[in-house]
Motif scaffolding. Sequence first.
Motif, short mmCIF file in Angstrom:
data_model
loop_
_atom_site.label_atom_id
_atom_site.label_comp_id
_atom_site.label_asym_id
_atom_site.label_seq_id
_atom_site.Cartn_x
_atom_site.Cartn_y
_atom_site.Cartn_z
N THR A 146 136.28 -67.45 -22.40
CA THR A 146 137.84 -66.87 -21.99
C THR A 146 137.86 -66.78 -19.72
O THR A 146 138.88 -67.08 -19.50
CB THR A 146 137.68 -65.50 -22.73
OG1 THR A 146 137.40 -64.63 -21.66
CG2 THR A 146 138.30 -65.69 -23.35
N TYR A 174 137.20 -68.94 -18.31
CA TYR A 174 137.53 -70.54 -17.63
C TYR A 174 139.38 -70.52 -17.48
O TYR A 174 140.14 -70.94 -16.34
CB TYR A 174 138.23 -71.31 -18.77
CG TYR A 174 137.63 -73.21 -18.81
CD1 TYR A 174 136.63 -73.41 -17.97
CD2 TYR A 174 138.97 -73.59 -18.51
CE1 TYR A 174 136.77 -74.92 -17.99
CE2 TYR A 174 139.07 -74.81 -17.63
CZ TYR A 174 138.35 -75.28 -17.49
OH TYR A 174 138.66 -76.89 -17.16
N GLU A 175 140.24 -69.50 -18.01
CA GLU A 175 141.00 -68.93 -18.00
C GLU A 175 141.81 -68.86 -16.11
O GLU A 175 142.65 -69.06 -15.70
CB GLU A 175 142.22 -68.79 -18.76
CG GLU A 175 142.31 -69.25 -20.30
CD GLU A 175 142.80 -71.21 -20.09
OE1 GLU A 175 144.25 -71.10 -19.17
OE2 GLU A 175 142.37 -71.51 -20.60
N HIS A 176 140.75 -67.72 -16.34
CA HIS A 176 140.71 -67.35 -14.74
C HIS A 176 140.81 -68.23 -13.59
O HIS A 176 141.23 -68.36 -12.58
CB HIS A 176 139.55 -66.09 -14.70
CG HIS A 176 140.03 -64.58 -13.73
ND1 HIS A 176 140.49 -64.10 -13.44
CD2 HIS A 176 139.21 -64.90 -12.30
CE1 HIS A 176 140.08 -63.14 -12.05
NE2 HIS A 176 139.59 -64.57 -11.54
N LYS A 200 141.19 -70.77 -13.66
CA LYS A 200 142.46 -71.78 -13.42
C LYS A 200 143.72 -71.04 -12.36
O LYS A 200 143.76 -72.05 -12.25
CB LYS A 200 143.00 -72.45 -15.16
CG LYS A 200 142.11 -73.60 -15.32
CD LYS A 200 142.67 -73.60 -16.88
CE LYS A 200 144.31 -74.28 -17.09
NZ LYS A 200 144.11 -75.07 -18.34
N LYS A 201 143.47 -69.76 -12.65
CA LYS A 201 144.40 -69.13 -11.98
C LYS A 201 144.88 -69.09 -10.70
O LYS A 201 144.73 -68.98 -9.67
CB LYS A 201 144.91 -67.92 -12.83
CG LYS A 201 145.51 -67.55 -14.24
CD LYS A 201 145.78 -66.59 -14.98
CE LYS A 201 146.23 -66.25 -15.92
NZ LYS A 201 145.70 -65.23 -17.11
N GLU A 225 145.36 -72.32 -9.14
CA GLU A 225 146.86 -72.90 -8.78
C GLU A 225 147.11 -70.95 -7.36
O GLU A 225 147.69 -72.15 -7.24
CB GLU A 225 147.23 -72.55 -9.81
CG GLU A 225 146.92 -73.23 -10.92
CD GLU A 225 147.59 -73.03 -12.80
OE1 GLU A 225 148.13 -71.64 -12.58
OE2 GLU A 225 147.22 -74.17 -13.53
N GLU A 235 138.95 -80.09 -14.14
CA GLU A 235 139.82 -79.84 -13.41
C GLU A 235 140.01 -80.32 -11.95
O GLU A 235 141.05 -80.39 -11.25
CB GLU A 235 139.63 -77.98 -13.26
CG GLU A 235 139.93 -77.44 -14.48
CD GLU A 235 140.93 -77.08 -14.98
OE1 GLU A 235 142.01 -77.65 -15.03
OE2 GLU A 235 140.87 -77.50 -16.62
N GLU A 295 134.76 -64.51 -27.82
CA GLU A 295 133.74 -65.90 -28.07
C GLU A 295 132.96 -66.62 -28.79
O GLU A 295 132.88 -67.67 -29.48
CB GLU A 295 133.73 -65.55 -26.53
CG GLU A 295 134.14 -65.60 -25.18
CD GLU A 295 133.78 -65.30 -24.22
OE1 GLU A 295 134.21 -65.95 -22.88
OE2 GLU A 295 132.74 -64.54 -24.35
#
Length: 211
Positions: free
Chosen positions: A4, A6-8, A10-11, A14, A42, A150
């Motif tokens: 999870t 991974y989403e952190h 990505k933010k 950005e 990415e 996970e």
Amino acid sequence: MVRTAYEHLKKWKERKTRRPMILRGPRQVGKTWLLREFGEKEYECSVYINFEENTQIASLFSGPPSVDRIITGLGLCAGHSIDPASTLLIFDEIQAVPQALSCLKTFSKDAPEFHILCASSGLDAALRAGAAFPAEWVEVFDLHPMSFFEFLLAAGKESYVTMLRERRYDLTPSYRQDYIRFLKYYCFVGGMPEAVAAFSERLTIKSQARN
């Protein structure tokens, strides 16, 4: 393997106010795998440096901080020029070179266009030893062992996770024994990725044998 965190990341990528990030956690918790996986998926390119293994690269960070010298040296090491818009710099075990740790401030102030992710399993020990740490110029994210969600995802139980996340309490009682069984597995196996991967592989083999 799904993390999870991974989403952190990505933010973080950005954000316009992005600063170098240090992924902190014990050895074998999956820091290196996560950063290299993130770089591969990415970014067009990633440059990976392990400061414990590549002692030659440490000289780039000696003396007064110079972004130009460091980036040129990293490009020579990687065998290609470094485009800040499409390249992820991964500094693994950065605490092994305290000068590199302090140089993160220079990148944050003078060259924020570079995307820098670091991993450290000994950051706290380095700080106790007196290493300079630019706390206000970096982000620190703690990576923990895999959560139960996970663990379920690694075991191929995506639907079980979905039911919990969507709070489908009208359905979960029907799978109560399965949840209990996997919770016992989780307590026994733990959340270290290598152990979870081995468990998941054995589970797959058993499932295929039954079929």
